[in-house]
Design a protein around this motif. Sequence first.
Motif, PDB file in Angstrom:
ATOM      1  N   ARG A   6     -18.128 -70.054  73.519  1.00 51.66           N
ATOM      2  CA  ARG A   6     -17.624 -70.153  72.146  1.00 51.66           C
ATOM      3  C   ARG A   6     -17.955 -71.538  71.599  1.00 51.66           C
ATOM      4  N   ILE A   7     -18.623 -71.576  70.437  1.00 49.80           N
ATOM      5  CA  ILE A   7     -19.226 -72.806  69.938  1.00 49.80           C
ATOM      6  C   ILE A   7     -18.732 -73.135  68.532  1.00 49.80           C
ATOM      7  N   VAL A   8     -18.486 -74.420  68.300  1.00 49.20           N
ATOM      8  CA  VAL A   8     -18.263 -74.939  66.958  1.00 49.20           C
ATOM      9  C   VAL A   8     -19.454 -75.821  66.594  1.00 49.20           C
ATOM     10  N   LEU A   9     -20.023 -75.603  65.415  1.00 47.16           N
ATOM     11  CA  LEU A   9     -21.133 -76.402  64.924  1.00 47.16           C
ATOM     12  C   LEU A   9     -20.594 -77.448  63.955  1.00 47.16           C
ATOM     13  N   ALA A  10     -20.790 -78.727  64.269  1.00 44.93           N
ATOM     14  CA  ALA A  10     -20.294 -79.810  63.418  1.00 44.93           C
ATOM     15  C   ALA A  10     -21.480 -80.620  62.908  1.00 44.93           C
ATOM     16  N   ASP A  11     -21.808 -80.419  61.637  1.00 40.68           N
ATOM     17  CA  ASP A  11     -22.928 -81.122  61.004  1.00 40.68           C
ATOM     18  C   ASP A  11     -22.684 -81.097  59.502  1.00 40.68           C
ATOM     19  N   ASP A  12     -22.955 -82.215  58.831  1.00 42.60           N
ATOM     20  CA  ASP A  12     -22.683 -82.250  57.398  1.00 42.60           C
ATOM     21  C   ASP A  12     -23.764 -81.562  56.576  1.00 42.60           C
ATOM     22  N   GLN A  13     -24.826 -81.096  57.224  1.00 41.76           N
ATOM     23  CA  GLN A  13     -25.887 -80.391  56.514  1.00 41.76           C
ATOM     24  C   GLN A  13     -25.719 -78.882  56.704  1.00 41.76           C
ATOM     25  N   PRO A  14     -25.344 -78.150  55.650  1.00 42.36           N
ATOM     26  CA  PRO A  14     -25.153 -76.698  55.774  1.00 42.36           C
ATOM     27  C   PRO A  14     -26.387 -75.980  56.299  1.00 42.36           C
ATOM     28  N   LEU A  15     -27.566 -76.472  55.948  1.00 45.41           N
ATOM     29  CA  LEU A  15     -28.797 -75.827  56.396  1.00 45.41           C
ATOM     30  C   LEU A  15     -28.950 -75.901  57.906  1.00 45.41           C
ATOM     31  N   VAL A  16     -28.571 -77.017  58.485  1.00 48.11           N
ATOM     32  CA  VAL A  16     -28.640 -77.161  59.944  1.00 48.11           C
ATOM     33  C   VAL A  16     -27.676 -76.189  60.612  1.00 48.11           C
ATOM     34  N   ARG A  17     -26.442 -76.141  60.108  1.00 43.13           N
ATOM     35  CA  ARG A  17     -25.457 -75.234  60.691  1.00 43.13           C
ATOM     36  C   ARG A  17     -25.903 -73.789  60.543  1.00 43.13           C
ATOM     37  N   SER A  18     -26.399 -73.435  59.382  1.00 43.86           N
ATOM     38  CA  SER A  18     -26.841 -72.064  59.135  1.00 43.86           C
ATOM     39  C   SER A  18     -28.000 -71.693  60.037  1.00 43.86           C
ATOM     40  N   GLY A  19     -28.943 -72.608  60.197  1.00 40.40           N
ATOM     41  CA  GLY A  19     -30.092 -72.331  61.047  1.00 40.40           C
ATOM     42  C   GLY A  19     -29.696 -72.112  62.491  1.00 40.40           C
ATOM     43  N   LEU A  20     -28.798 -72.955  63.006  1.00 38.05           N
ATOM     44  CA  LEU A  20     -28.340 -72.799  64.388  1.00 38.05           C
ATOM     45  C   LEU A  20     -27.569 -71.497  64.567  1.00 38.05           C
ATOM     46  N   ARG A  21     -26.729 -71.176  63.595  1.00 42.41           N
ATOM     47  CA  ARG A  21     -25.947 -69.937  63.682  1.00 42.41           C
ATOM     48  C   ARG A  21     -26.878 -68.717  63.747  1.00 42.41           C
ATOM     49  N   VAL A  22     -27.883 -68.684  62.892  1.00 38.62           N
ATOM     50  CA  VAL A  22     -28.820 -67.553  62.865  1.00 38.62           C
ATOM     51  C   VAL A  22     -29.582 -67.450  64.181  1.00 38.62           C
ATOM     52  N   LEU A  23     -30.024 -68.583  64.706  1.00 36.53           N
ATOM     53  CA  LEU A  23     -30.789 -68.576  65.950  1.00 36.53           C
ATOM     54  C   LEU A  23     -29.942 -68.124  67.134  1.00 36.53           C
ATOM     55  N   MET A  24     -28.662 -68.486  67.137  1.00 36.78           N
ATOM     56  CA  MET A  24     -27.784 -68.116  68.242  1.00 36.78           C
ATOM     57  C   MET A  24     -27.349 -66.661  68.161  1.00 36.78           C
ATOM     58  N   ALA A  25     -27.489 -66.053  66.987  1.00 36.86           N
ATOM     59  CA  ALA A  25     -27.036 -64.668  66.813  1.00 36.86           C
ATOM     60  C   ALA A  25     -27.783 -63.701  67.716  1.00 36.86           C
ATOM     61  N   ASP A  26     -28.981 -64.069  68.139  1.00 30.77           N
ATOM     62  CA  ASP A  26     -29.780 -63.199  69.001  1.00 30.77           C
ATOM     63  C   ASP A  26     -29.432 -63.345  70.475  1.00 30.77           C
ATOM     64  N   HIS A  27     -28.447 -64.174  70.781  1.00 28.81           N
ATOM     65  CA  HIS A  27     -28.090 -64.428  72.183  1.00 28.81           C
ATOM     66  C   HIS A  27     -26.630 -64.011  72.392  1.00 28.81           C
ATOM     67  N   PRO A  28     -26.402 -62.880  73.033  1.00 25.50           N
ATOM     68  CA  PRO A  28     -25.034 -62.338  73.145  1.00 25.50           C
ATOM     69  C   PRO A  28     -24.071 -63.218  73.942  1.00 25.50           C
ATOM     70  N   ASP A  29     -24.593 -64.151  74.748  1.00 28.69           N
ATOM     71  CA  ASP A  29     -23.697 -65.014  75.524  1.00 28.69           C
ATOM     72  C   ASP A  29     -23.246 -66.241  74.732  1.00 28.69           C
ATOM     73  N   LEU A  30     -23.734 -66.381  73.491  1.00 25.50           N
ATOM     74  CA  LEU A  30     -23.352 -67.516  72.652  1.00 25.50           C
ATOM     75  C   LEU A  30     -22.709 -67.000  71.366  1.00 25.50           C
ATOM     76  N   GLU A  31     -21.558 -67.550  71.014  1.00 27.22           N
ATOM     77  CA  GLU A  31     -20.854 -67.115  69.816  1.00 27.22           C
ATOM     78  C   GLU A  31     -20.389 -68.325  68.998  1.00 27.22           C
ATOM     79  N   VAL A  32     -20.838 -68.427  67.770  1.00 28.21           N
ATOM     80  CA  VAL A  32     -20.373 -69.490  66.879  1.00 28.21           C
ATOM     81  C   VAL A  32     -19.027 -69.058  66.300  1.00 28.21           C
ATOM     82  N   VAL A  33     -17.978 -69.793  66.637  1.00 32.57           N
ATOM     83  CA  VAL A  33     -16.627 -69.416  66.216  1.00 32.57           C
ATOM     84  C   VAL A  33     -16.096 -70.306  65.100  1.00 32.57           C
TER      85      VAL A  33
END
Length: 220
Positions: free
Chosen positions: A4-31
């Motif tokens: 379970r992961i929290v993404l902390a970055d002041d750039q929404p694009l960075v957070r969005s990009g990481l979230r999308v990339l992690m969506a393809d990996h079932p063992d990783l969940e952005v919470v």
Amino acid sequence: MTVRIVLADDQPLVRSGLRVLMADHPDLEVVGEAATGAEAVQLVGEISPDVVVMDIRMPGMDGIEATRRITAGPAMTRVLVLTTFDEDDHVYGALRAGASGFVVKDMALDDILTAIRVVAAGDALIAPGVTRRLIADFARRPAAAPEPSLRPVECLTEREQEVLTLVGRGRSNSEIAEDLFITVATAKSHISRLFTKLGARDRVQLVITAYEAGLVKPPR
């Protein structure tokens, strides 16, 4: 087990990009997502994620202070620092604040995801090239006062000090076992005792302790 992961970055694009990339990996969940250090600290208190991927440069409370507060709190959350390693001098403050690993922003996605998994599993030596360079540069800097939470190395046996020295040199468990002519299981047992005796949270703190105690000398 899902990390379970929290993404902390002041750039929404960075957070969005990481979230999308992690969506393809079932063992990783952005919470959760945070745009400031204060938001990251608050989220950790509310949902206790396994890992916070933490940018250093954020408005208000920066990633270093947020890392310090998170690792000092009751949650077992680990912090993986997101940094531009060649530029960001503050990475050393994050290391002392309790970060368990480092991700360089231009690393390959697979390496970033691997780093998250390794940190979640309790390790800290994530990318040997980056880590050993970081350790070497860190060691050349003026020593700060030892962390009050860590105990002096005098409490260790001679063998434990040998193991701590090798950890400080960036050696893996298998390399430590080979160097000391012991089994890998025995090496792991020694490291476990180091965590307990020194009050260290992970291998990064063991590395810092080895340098600050003078067991490892900075490379020339």
